[in-house]
Scaffold this motif. Sequence first.
Motif, PDB file in Angstrom:
ATOM      1  N   MET A 348       0.814  -1.214   0.000  1.00  0.00           N
ATOM      2  CA  MET A 348       0.000   0.000   0.000  1.00  0.00           C
ATOM      3  C   MET A 348       0.847   1.265   0.000  1.00  0.00           C
ATOM      4  O   MET A 348       0.336   2.345  -0.223  1.00  0.00           O
ATOM      5  N   ARG A 349       2.166   1.118   0.242  1.00  0.00           N
ATOM      6  CA  ARG A 349       3.059   2.276   0.117  1.00  0.00           C
ATOM      7  C   ARG A 349       3.039   2.839  -1.306  1.00  0.00           C
ATOM      8  O   ARG A 349       3.280   4.017  -1.509  1.00  0.00           O
ATOM      9  N   THR A 350       2.788   1.948  -2.266  1.00  0.00           N
ATOM     10  CA  THR A 350       2.957   2.357  -3.662  1.00  0.00           C
ATOM     11  C   THR A 350       1.705   2.182  -4.510  1.00  0.00           C
ATOM     12  O   THR A 350       1.759   2.388  -5.718  1.00  0.00           O
ATOM     13  N   HIS A 351       0.584   1.778  -3.903  1.00  0.00           N
ATOM     14  CA  HIS A 351      -0.636   1.608  -4.681  1.00  0.00           C
ATOM     15  C   HIS A 351      -1.667   2.641  -4.240  1.00  0.00           C
ATOM     16  O   HIS A 351      -1.935   2.790  -3.055  1.00  0.00           O
ATOM     17  N   THR A 352      -2.261   3.328  -5.213  1.00  0.00           N
ATOM     18  CA  THR A 352      -3.155   4.444  -4.882  1.00  0.00           C
ATOM     19  C   THR A 352      -4.526   4.007  -4.407  1.00  0.00           C
ATOM     20  O   THR A 352      -5.268   4.807  -3.837  1.00  0.00           O
ATOM     21  N   GLY A 353      -4.886   2.708  -4.612  1.00  0.00           N
ATOM     22  CA  GLY A 353      -6.286   2.343  -4.422  1.00  0.00           C
ATOM     23  C   GLY A 353      -6.623   1.497  -3.218  1.00  0.00           C
ATOM     24  O   GLY A 353      -7.745   1.009  -3.111  1.00  0.00           O
ATOM     25  N   VAL A 354      -5.686   1.301  -2.285  1.00  0.00           N
ATOM     26  CA  VAL A 354      -5.947   0.376  -1.176  1.00  0.00           C
ATOM     27  C   VAL A 354      -7.070   0.887  -0.275  1.00  0.00           C
ATOM     28  O   VAL A 354      -7.990   0.149   0.080  1.00  0.00           O
ATOM     29  N   ALA A 355      -7.011   2.150   0.122  1.00  0.00           N
ATOM     30  CA  ALA A 355      -8.046   2.702   0.992  1.00  0.00           C
ATOM     31  C   ALA A 355      -9.413   2.620   0.320  1.00  0.00           C
ATOM     32  O   ALA A 355     -10.402   2.191   0.926  1.00  0.00           O
ATOM     33  N   ALA A 356      -9.471   3.014  -0.945  1.00  0.00           N
ATOM     34  CA  ALA A 356     -10.745   2.974  -1.659  1.00  0.00           C
ATOM     35  C   ALA A 356     -11.277   1.549  -1.752  1.00  0.00           C
ATOM     36  O   ALA A 356     -12.480   1.305  -1.593  1.00  0.00           O
ATOM     37  N   HIS A 357     -10.395   0.594  -2.013  1.00  0.00           N
ATOM     38  CA  HIS A 357     -10.804  -0.807  -2.129  1.00  0.00           C
ATOM     39  C   HIS A 357     -11.333  -1.320  -0.790  1.00  0.00           C
ATOM     40  O   HIS A 357     -12.349  -2.039  -0.737  1.00  0.00           O
ATOM     41  N   LEU A 358     -10.647  -0.960   0.305  1.00  0.00           N
ATOM     42  CA  LEU A 358     -11.109  -1.343   1.637  1.00  0.00           C
ATOM     43  C   LEU A 358     -12.494  -0.769   1.918  1.00  0.00           C
ATOM     44  O   LEU A 358     -13.419  -1.494   2.332  1.00  0.00           O
ATOM     45  N   PHE A 359     -12.651   0.528   1.689  1.00  0.00           N
ATOM     46  CA  PHE A 359     -13.929   1.173   1.982  1.00  0.00           C
ATOM     47  C   PHE A 359     -15.053   0.642   1.088  1.00  0.00           C
ATOM     48  O   PHE A 359     -16.200   0.519   1.519  1.00  0.00           O
ATOM     49  N   GLN A 360     -14.707   0.307  -0.168  1.00  0.00           N
ATOM     50  CA  GLN A 360     -15.714  -0.245  -1.072  1.00  0.00           C
ATOM     51  C   GLN A 360     -16.164  -1.629  -0.601  1.00  0.00           C
ATOM     52  O   GLN A 360     -17.359  -1.949  -0.649  1.00  0.00           O
ATOM     53  N   PRO A 409      -5.748  -4.376  -6.355  1.00  0.00           N
ATOM     54  CA  PRO A 409      -7.082  -3.773  -6.192  1.00  0.00           C
ATOM     55  C   PRO A 409      -7.622  -3.280  -7.523  1.00  0.00           C
ATOM     56  O   PRO A 409      -6.870  -2.823  -8.391  1.00  0.00           O
ATOM     57  N   ARG A 410      -8.926  -3.387  -7.655  1.00  0.00           N
ATOM     58  CA  ARG A 410      -9.547  -2.989  -8.927  1.00  0.00           C
ATOM     59  C   ARG A 410      -9.633  -1.473  -9.063  1.00  0.00           C
ATOM     60  O   ARG A 410     -10.056  -0.958 -10.094  1.00  0.00           O
ATOM     61  N   ILE A 411      -9.275  -0.751  -8.008  1.00  0.00           N
ATOM     62  CA  ILE A 411      -9.288   0.714  -8.016  1.00  0.00           C
ATOM     63  C   ILE A 411      -7.846   1.203  -7.917  1.00  0.00           C
ATOM     64  O   ILE A 411      -7.057   0.693  -7.129  1.00  0.00           O
ATOM     65  N   GLY A 412      -7.489   2.217  -8.692  1.00  0.00           N
ATOM     66  CA  GLY A 412      -6.154   2.798  -8.603  1.00  0.00           C
ATOM     67  C   GLY A 412      -5.106   1.975  -9.320  1.00  0.00           C
ATOM     68  O   GLY A 412      -5.411   1.024 -10.047  1.00  0.00           O
ATOM     69  N   PHE A 413      -3.817   2.322  -9.111  1.00  0.00           N
ATOM     70  CA  PHE A 413      -2.738   1.614  -9.790  1.00  0.00           C
ATOM     71  C   PHE A 413      -1.449   1.735  -8.987  1.00  0.00           C
ATOM     72  O   PHE A 413      -1.319   2.551  -8.083  1.00  0.00           O
ATOM     73  N   LYS A 414      -0.489   0.878  -9.331  1.00  0.00           N
ATOM     74  CA  LYS A 414       0.785   0.802  -8.619  1.00  0.00           C
ATOM     75  C   LYS A 414       1.737   1.865  -9.129  1.00  0.00           C
ATOM     76  O   LYS A 414       1.809   2.147 -10.323  1.00  0.00           O
ATOM     77  N   GLN A 415       2.488   2.471  -8.195  1.00  0.00           N
ATOM     78  CA  GLN A 415       3.533   3.422  -8.537  1.00  0.00           C
ATOM     79  C   GLN A 415       4.891   2.830  -8.203  1.00  0.00           C
ATOM     80  O   GLN A 415       5.003   1.789  -7.563  1.00  0.00           O
ATOM     81  N   ILE A 416       5.950   3.505  -8.617  1.00  0.00           N
ATOM     82  CA  ILE A 416       7.309   2.988  -8.434  1.00  0.00           C
ATOM     83  C   ILE A 416       7.825   3.375  -7.054  1.00  0.00           C
ATOM     84  O   ILE A 416       7.662   4.500  -6.598  1.00  0.00           O
ATOM     85  N   ASP A 417       8.473   2.404  -6.381  1.00  0.00           N
ATOM     86  CA  ASP A 417       9.056   2.644  -5.064  1.00  0.00           C
ATOM     87  C   ASP A 417      10.568   2.576  -5.181  1.00  0.00           C
ATOM     88  O   ASP A 417      11.105   1.612  -5.724  1.00  0.00           O
ATOM     89  N   PRO A 418      11.335   3.570  -4.699  1.00  0.00           N
ATOM     90  CA  PRO A 418      12.789   3.514  -4.774  1.00  0.00           C
ATOM     91  C   PRO A 418      13.345   2.371  -3.935  1.00  0.00           C
ATOM     92  O   PRO A 418      12.854   2.085  -2.849  1.00  0.00           O
ATOM     93  N   GLU A 419      14.375   1.715  -4.464  1.00  0.00           N
ATOM     94  CA  GLU A 419      14.977   0.579  -3.752  1.00  0.00           C
ATOM     95  C   GLU A 419      15.777   1.068  -2.553  1.00  0.00           C
ATOM     96  O   GLU A 419      16.458   2.080  -2.601  1.00  0.00           O
ATOM     97  N   VAL A 477      -9.943   9.820  -5.713  1.00  0.00           N
ATOM     98  CA  VAL A 477      -8.538  10.192  -5.507  1.00  0.00           C
ATOM     99  C   VAL A 477      -7.622   9.150  -6.144  1.00  0.00           C
ATOM    100  O   VAL A 477      -6.652   9.486  -6.834  1.00  0.00           O
ATOM    101  N   ALA A 478      -7.923   7.860  -5.909  1.00  0.00           N
ATOM    102  CA  ALA A 478      -7.063   6.789  -6.410  1.00  0.00           C
ATOM    103  C   ALA A 478      -7.035   6.755  -7.926  1.00  0.00           C
ATOM    104  O   ALA A 478      -5.975   6.605  -8.545  1.00  0.00           O
ATOM    105  N   GLU A 479      -8.192   6.892  -8.543  1.00  0.00           N
ATOM    106  CA  GLU A 479      -8.237   6.828 -10.002  1.00  0.00           C
ATOM    107  C   GLU A 479      -7.620   8.058 -10.636  1.00  0.00           C
ATOM    108  O   GLU A 479      -7.279   8.046 -11.820  1.00  0.00           O
ATOM    109  N   GLY A 480      -7.459   9.122  -9.840  1.00  0.00           N
ATOM    110  CA  GLY A 480      -6.724  10.288 -10.323  1.00  0.00           C
ATOM    111  C   GLY A 480      -5.225  10.158 -10.146  1.00  0.00           C
ATOM    112  O   GLY A 480      -4.470  11.087 -10.458  1.00  0.00           O
ATOM    113  N   GLY A 481      -4.774   9.005  -9.606  1.00  0.00           N
ATOM    114  CA  GLY A 481      -3.341   8.743  -9.467  1.00  0.00           C
ATOM    115  C   GLY A 481      -2.683   9.460  -8.304  1.00  0.00           C
ATOM    116  O   GLY A 481      -1.475   9.667  -8.311  1.00  0.00           O
TER     117      GLY A 481
END
Length: 599
Positions: A348-360, A409-419, A477-481
């Motif tokens: 969830m550090r790098t995915h925008t949709g976890v909160a929305a998916h939980l609440f949904q 999650p079906r909402i939002g998308f994954k972003q890049i996390d620095p190593e 918010v999640a679908e807006g990235g």
Amino acid sequence: MSIVVQKFGGTSVADAQRIMAAARRIVATKRQGHQVVAVVSARGEKTDELVDLAKSISAHPRPREMDMLLSTGEQESVALVAMAVHELGEDAVSLTGAQIGILTDSTFTKARIRKITTDRIRAALEAGKIVIAAGFQGVDEDSNITTLGRGGSDTTATALAAVLEADVCEIYTDVEGIFTTDPRAVKQARKMDRISYDEMLELTSLGGGKMHSRSIEFAKKYRVPLLVRPSFSDGEGTLIAPQLDAEAPVVSGIALVKKEAIVHLRNIPDRPGVLAIVFHCMASRRIPIDMVIQDIAEGGVANVSFTVPQDDLADTLTAANEAAERLGAGDVGSSTNLAKLSVVGAGMRTHTGVAAHLFQSLAEANVSIRMITTSEIKISVLVNRDQSQEALEAVHSGFSLHLDQSPQPRIGFKQIDPERQRAGVSRDELEQDVVRRLQSMEDIVVSDVQLDTAQSRITVKNVADRPGVAAEVFKAVAEGGVMVDMIVQNVGQEQRADLSFTVPRPDLERCLLLMRELLEPWPETSLHFDKDIALLAVIGIGLRSHTGVGEKMFTALAESGINIQMVNTSETRISVVVGTAEAEKAFATLNRVFHKQGR
């Protein structure tokens, strides 16, 4: 040869049959070509029996004599396990804490390790012997036997694994491994093959683990892989290890804590020092407050809510009324029959949709959310207790945790996390650092202070307090990235609630556009924002049980004249929003108070 440290808890060596079973595992590991150190706890209920026996003789036994007594439990176990290994044809030597080389201070019943001398263990291993080490104990400079307190055997095992640079530390226990949730509550719960240190720390702090949380934190610092395995079967167990970022599940596990209660302090002054008084009143009664929320003040007054175990409600209300009396303002109220549901996942550090998916998922089950708090890899919601089982099943199913490979999650998308990488250290430096950290393990357990001055806050006021509203907000918010950091929803009043969250400052304008579009059909709501805020966090292990951490934090900020705009807490993090003009001063204050170095 590689070194394997194995830790056997009390149930794993409770009787002769189980002692022989443990010995067979130890011998099998040796015959696979490893050098083996087995750390053993007292048998079964032995420690409790000794405590009861002492109490039958003295109502207040001296701590030194209690350590002398309790240490015999491990001494008995290591001797018996060594005998069992001999019967199986291998050479073994049993060692007490003193013989291992664990030197402690003289704080009886909760001693701190000052030095670890591994020469005797290394010599025994090089001679081909299996070392059977007593957990939980050491010796001070005057040759007094000492014990290490709660989780002492886990501490011994992980510390020895660190200083010996073991390949793995195997923890044998009475469960098959770590599950996605309690398998007694959800039949579809799945045993995980692997979980990260951070995820395990969050689940353990919530009561969802068999290991002591400080030992996991310690293993994390030294990258000691922990393998939680069943004592009574051949299962592979669960590996607790550094996160493989490419494979990090968005949500790994879910914990449910029942019998929660809320206490409200409404209409309290919005000025520095208010929270210090509140936390002082709670800490003086050692009340373990949990989900603490202060939302945006309005008209010079603020509202604070927090959860406590329902059994502590009466004492908490007394403390809350004392705080209101000292403040000269404030209305105290409470609610009961609640439960806290928490989802944990490094992804969830790098995915925008976890909160929305939980609440949904909760909305689809028609579960109302009473409060929301977040940490970096956890989201907690407070729900009605009579809906808690339904909520747990809905969220477990919603994130498909029953599957070996849970989908994104079906909402939002994954972003890049620095190593992130860890630099190596020499053996001498490692041993010195291990001991230094062990010495402070029983202190107030703040491991880090963080400051983020690139945040903005958005508040949606007067939203309908019904299932699905939070899902709609965070889906937009999640679908807006946009990545959301801190989420705060306090308890609603008259079927309305306020919802606040922080976003990276560069994403503020985009997020406001998304919110305005969403709120257009909701004319009763209003949208507010603050472009320039600072998010300050104190991070550690066991912050809930260490009731003085919040008091110390808020007292220090009050003495520095820092006004707190928002508060959000979890088991491992206390986060506050302050003005950017006060951010560096606040950061320096907390670094000074918790003995950390500034940036």
